[in-house]
Structures are given as C-alpha cells and as structure tokens.
Design a protein around this motif. Structure first.
Motif, PDB file in Angstrom:
ATOM      1  N   LEU A   1     -99.400  -4.463 105.979  1.00 34.18           N
ATOM      2  CA  LEU A   1     -99.064  -5.457 107.352  1.00 34.18           C
ATOM      3  C   LEU A   1     -98.311  -4.704 108.219  1.00 34.18           C
ATOM      4  CD1 LEU A   1     -98.061  -8.652 105.285  1.00 34.18           C
ATOM      5  CD2 LEU A   1    -100.116  -8.009 106.600  1.00 34.18           C
ATOM      6  N   ALA A   2     -97.395  -3.677 107.715  1.00 28.98           N
ATOM      7  CA  ALA A   2     -96.381  -3.027 108.576  1.00 28.98           C
ATOM      8  C   ALA A   2     -97.103  -1.775 109.277  1.00 28.98           C
ATOM      9  CB  ALA A   2     -95.248  -2.269 107.932  1.00 28.98           C
TER      10      ALA A   2
ATOM     11  N   TYR B   1    -100.397  -2.228 110.198  1.00 27.06           N
ATOM     12  CA  TYR B   1    -100.951  -2.740 111.106  1.00 27.06           C
ATOM     13  C   TYR B   1    -100.393  -3.233 112.423  1.00 27.06           C
ATOM     14  CZ  TYR B   1    -104.472  -6.231 112.700  1.00 27.06           C
ATOM     15  OH  TYR B   1    -105.399  -7.078 113.266  1.00 27.06           O
ATOM     16  N   ALA B   2     -98.964  -3.484 112.180  1.00 26.98           N
ATOM     17  CA  ALA B   2     -98.026  -3.920 113.300  1.00 26.98           C
ATOM     18  C   ALA B   2     -97.955  -2.703 114.129  1.00 26.98           C
ATOM     19  CB  ALA B   2     -96.817  -4.573 112.735  1.00 26.98           C
TER      20      ALA B   2
END
Lengths: 276, 292
Positions: free
Chosen positions: A92-93, A95-96
């Motif tokens: 998730l991180a 991807y951000a």
C-alpha cells in the motif's frame, strides 16, 4: 615465448581452482562438523572418532530438555504473520509513493528511509516500553510489530512499481478498473520477482533474528527458535557438545533445507535486493 | 473535491498503516530516547526530573563506555577489510569456469543463512579450552591448551574470525552480481595487451567494483554495530568487558541493571554514529562513486 606464457596462465588457473576448493572445504567444515557431531555421542565427537556409530540420542535428548517443536511453531507463526503484514503494509505504501503524487510525499519518503539506518533493534529500550504500554509484551505479535512497516520493503516495491509502464495502468483504467483493481491486476502481478526476493530476505532475516525477540519474550509459548537455542546453549548449564549441536541443527534445519533446495532463488534474491 | 485533488487523499490513506507503524516504532522512540537521556531515572519515591547533561557526564566518566566504543572500532577494523578481501576473492573464483562451481558457491554462502546464535554455538566448541577443536589441533603440534574466549587478549580476535566466516559469503554475492555486469571484452583486451592478472585486477576490476565495495562497506559498518547476538552465547561481553560492544552494553544497562536513562544516553551515541554514517553515505560517498 607465447607458449610459455600460456602454460604459466594455465598453471595459475589450476592454482586458482585448488585455492577455490580448499577455501570452500575450509568454509563448510564448521557446519559439517556440527552436523557430524550431532549424530555421534559426545564422547566420540570430542575425540574426533570419525567412524564411530551414528545415533539419534542427541536429538531425543535435546527435544526432551527444551520444547524445540513449540519454538519451531512459534518461529513459523512469527515469520508467516510478519511477512503477510509486511506485504500488505509495504504494498500500500509503495503504491502511494509510486503512483500518487501527493502533498508531502517526498518528506514522507525520506522519513520512511530513516528506518533503513535506525532499525528496530537499536531502539529496544523505548520499543519495549511502548509494547509494555500496549500490552504486547511476551506475545508473538509483539515480536513482529516493530518490523511490520519495513522501509526496505517499501523502497524495493516503490522502485518496481515506478518501472511499470504507465500505459498498462491506462489500459486497465479504460477497462474499468478502480484504484485497487489497478493495483491487483497490473502492479502486483508484474512485481512478482520483487515479492519473491523480498519474501526470502525477510523470512531468512526474521527466522534468524535474536536480540529483539529475546527482549520481548519470556515464555515457552512465545519464544522463537533462536531465543530458545540461546537459552538452551548457555555455557554454564553444562549440556554436552553433541546435544548442543543437535539443538543447533534442529533450529536451523528448516531454513537450511529450504536454502539447499532453492539455492538459486535465495542467492538471486539476496543479490536482487542488494542491487536495487 | 476535484479528481486531481483526490490523489492527496488516496496517497495519504494508502500510506497510513505504514506511517502509523513507522512513527510508533522508529520516529517516536528515536525522539523519546533523546529526551530520556536528559532526565534522571525515576522511581516510586522520586519521579524522574530534568538533569541536563548529567547522564552524558556520567557516560564520559564511565571507563566501560570508552572500552566498549574502542572494542566496536577494533571489531569493525578486524572484520570488515578481511571480509571484503575474502568476498572479492571468492567472487572472482566462483565467477570463472570451475569444476563444481555451484558447490563451491554454496559452501561460501551457507554460513550467511545460519542465525548468528547458531554460529556462536558451533564456534563455541572450537574455542573451548583443551577439548575444543582448536586446542586439539594445536595439541598435535605440541602447543598447550588456551582459553581463547576467557583471555582478554584473544577474545576479540576469536570473535572477529567467527564473524568473518559468517559474513564473507554474504558480501561475495554482491561482488558476484557486479562481476556479471562487467563485459568479458575487458579481460580479453587486457590479456591481449599482455597485462598480468594482478595488473588487470588492480587497474581495471577493482576500480570498476568500487561502487559495490562502498555499498558493502556501509552495510558492514552498520552490521558491526547492530549484530551482537553472538555475545549472548560466547562471552556475555566478558572477560572484564574485553569483548563487550556498544549495543550489548545498552542491552545490559537497560535489562540487567535496569538503568533505562543511561541506556537511553548510550543509545543516543549509537544513533549519532548511525546518523553520521548516513550523512557520510549521502554526501561524500555517493558523489565520489558515481564517476562512471
């Protein structure tokens, strides 16, 4: 003239092969000795009687003195829980950072990278205090928590996501994929080599980690193999060599066997993770 | 809100789990450690209070602190150059056509996959006085037994040798990766020019491997500060702190002597050293390495 030069080169080549093998034998012999000692009685092991009878008593004895199966289970739970959490949090991180040009992303990324230098084992005193307040002392979750957001994982995955062609994302969007659809259909499948490399590095690191698990655990139900072995092998306790060797082998066997079976993947993963 | 602005929201939402964990277990404890080092140790009777630099004065007057710092330095000097030299030699040998190449590579790399605590258990037997393997071999040549880990003069070298065994193979794979990037035409050209192997290595290969060497060097220095697991099995920092290292001393101060503020003060020194290395890496080494 050319002839002699070639033979001297050939001679140097042979010398190098011999040197490579001598060093290899020297390098593997401590481990081979430990394996050999584990299958022989300590009397024979100390006197180095190479052909003395094989025995499994040392393993039986080690297992009866300490619950290595339980330790092994704890390590297995720790490593799989931690890797799962790491993969989710880091994906998730990453991807951000790779695809959302959000305000403050550069500073945030620099703050993430701080963890590459200041790893959790350096902050054992404060982290112990934090986990005590949260009630996670002597739990397997407590061992894993400080490592779940891995700067190394975020960094590796961000690099990989960034190198994914943007056209693929556009195509997926036209097909009607949302944010998570794009992540799961485009980015994650294309990052499989990175996931494999990171997974193997993470598993070997946490299978072998000792200091933090030692600090945060104090019971059989939570201790991983390394801590169990550290408690077991205390020199004062007067256990004999062959039993210590057997206990050591019990602790390293699963990872060692996995390594021997998937040698190429392990070596390539460490290489890949180091180069990025 | 417009679509373009939504990216700020999504970005932060995706980052949130990692950010919370990192703040809780990296940034907050780092700052808390620094703050704690300016306070006295509290107890039920007297709460902790601000004491300025008293903990630091205590530290600079503590002979064990200086001893531990010196040990860390000798440990780094003892392990790193030798490991790197061995790693380069291993990589060069394994990179060539060699009968049984994968076996040789496996032999070099296997110690890396073992936990330090297991390595210490294995080597403990080699170093045991009289019945240990080293003393037995030395005995064949007429030397008497020696307490390698009990003698302040030999304990650090003994640990250094073990660490080299554990780490050289790990560094080897980075050199191996680098060597595979070097075009074979270079070696061919050097050979045609009549350059000796040593000359080729010194003037061509080694400079080309420089980025790898610096990468490995940074990692090795970090490891020399972070890896103290073996001390728990082999020496407990003894005899008389002759093998004690900074992180182990921090552990002792906090969890054996329960002096958490002093442990915090020592941790600040360790943080300072790591920060210094990070800065050195970013500002000095990075610039000098990427000359290619």
């Amino acid at each position: 003239m050319t002839g002699t030069r070639l033979t001297s080169r050939d001679f140097a080549d042979y010398l190098e092969i011999v040197a490579a093998w001598v060093l290899a034998i020297l390098w593997i012999s401590p481990l081979l000795y430990a394996i050999w000692a584990a299958f022989h009685s300590s009397h024979h092991a100390i006197n180095f009687e190479l052909l003395s009878p094989l025995t499994l008593d040392n393993f039986r004895e080690a297992m009866s003195q300490a619950p290595f199966l339980r330790y092994g289970l704890n390590t297995f739970i720790l490593v799989s829980m931690l890797l799962t959490a790491q993969l989710i949090v880091c994906t998730l991180a990453a991807y951000a950072f790779a695809r959302f040009d959000f305000r403050g992303s550069e500073i945030a990324f620099a703050l993430v990278l701080v963890q590459l230098m200041i790893t959790p084992e350096i902050l054992i005193v404060e982290n112990y205090g934090t986990l005590a307040k949260l009630g996670f002392v002597d739990t397997i979750t407590g061992i894993g928590l400080p490592y779940m957001a891995s700067a190394f994982g975020i960094f590796l995955l961000r690099q990989t996501f960034k190198s994914t062609p943007k056209e693929l994302e556009e195509a997926a969007r036209l097909e009607g994929c949302g944010l998570f659809g794009i992540l799961f259909r485009v980015y994650i499948p294309l990052a499989r080599p990175t996931y494999l490399a990171y997974g193997l590095v993470s598993i070997s690191h946490h299978w072998n980690n000792f200091l933090w698990p030692l600090v945060i655990t104090n019971s059989v139900e939570t201790r991983p193999l390394t801590v169990g072995l550290g408690v077991f092998g205390a020199p004062e306790s007067g256990v004999d060599w062959s039993i210590i060797s057997a206990a050591t082998l019990l602790s390293v066997a699963p990872l060692l066997i996995a390594f021997l079976l998937f040698q190429r993947q392990f070596v390539q993963s460490f290489m890949y993770a180091g180069i990025k | 809100m417009s679509r373009a602005n939504m990216r700020h929201v999504y970005g932060w939402l995706l980052l949130m789990p990692a950010a919370i964990l990192l703040v809780a277990f990296t940034h907050y404890p780092t700052i808390a450690t620094i703050i704690d080092s300016f306070f006295s140790k509290g107890n039920p009777v007297r709460p902790s209070r601000f004491i300025g630099l008293d903990n630091y004065r205590l530290m600079t007057d503590d002979p064990i602190f200086w001893k531990v710092l010196a040990n860390n330095m000798w440990f780094a000097i003892g392990t790193i150059p030798t490991s790197i030299a061995l790693a380069i030699a291993m990589a060069l040998m394994v990179n060539k056509a060699l009968p049984g190449r994968s076996l040789v590579r496996m032999a070099y790399f296997t110690p890396t996959i073992l936990p330090m605590i297991a390595v210490a258990n294995i080597w403990l037997f080699f170093y045991t006085p009289d019945i240990g393997l080293i003393d037995q071999v030395a005995g064949l040549f007429g030397f008497s037994g020696h307490n390698w880990l009990g003698d302040p003069d030999t304990v650090l070298p003994a640990i250094i040798i073990m660490t080299i065994w554990k780490e050289a193979g790990f560094f080897m794979i980075f050199y191996l990766a680098a060597l595979q990037q070097i075009p074979p035409e270079l070696a061919e050209a050097a050979r045609l020019e009549g350059a000796s192997r040593w000359y080729y290595f010194r003037r061509v290969l080694f400079p080309l491997l420089m980025p790898t060497t610096l990468f490995v060097l940074i990692n090795a220095v970090l490891n020399s500060f972070k890896l103290v697991d073996h001390l728990f099995v082999l020496t407990k920092g003894g005899p008389d702190n002759a093998s004690n290292l900074l992180l182990y001393y921090i552990f002792e101060s906090a969890f054996s002597y329960f002096d958490t503020t002093y442990a915090a003060t020592l941790t600040v020194v360790l943080l300072g050293l790591l920060a210094f290395m990070a800065l050195a890496q970013f500002f000095v080494l990075d610039r000098r390495v990427h000359y290619r």
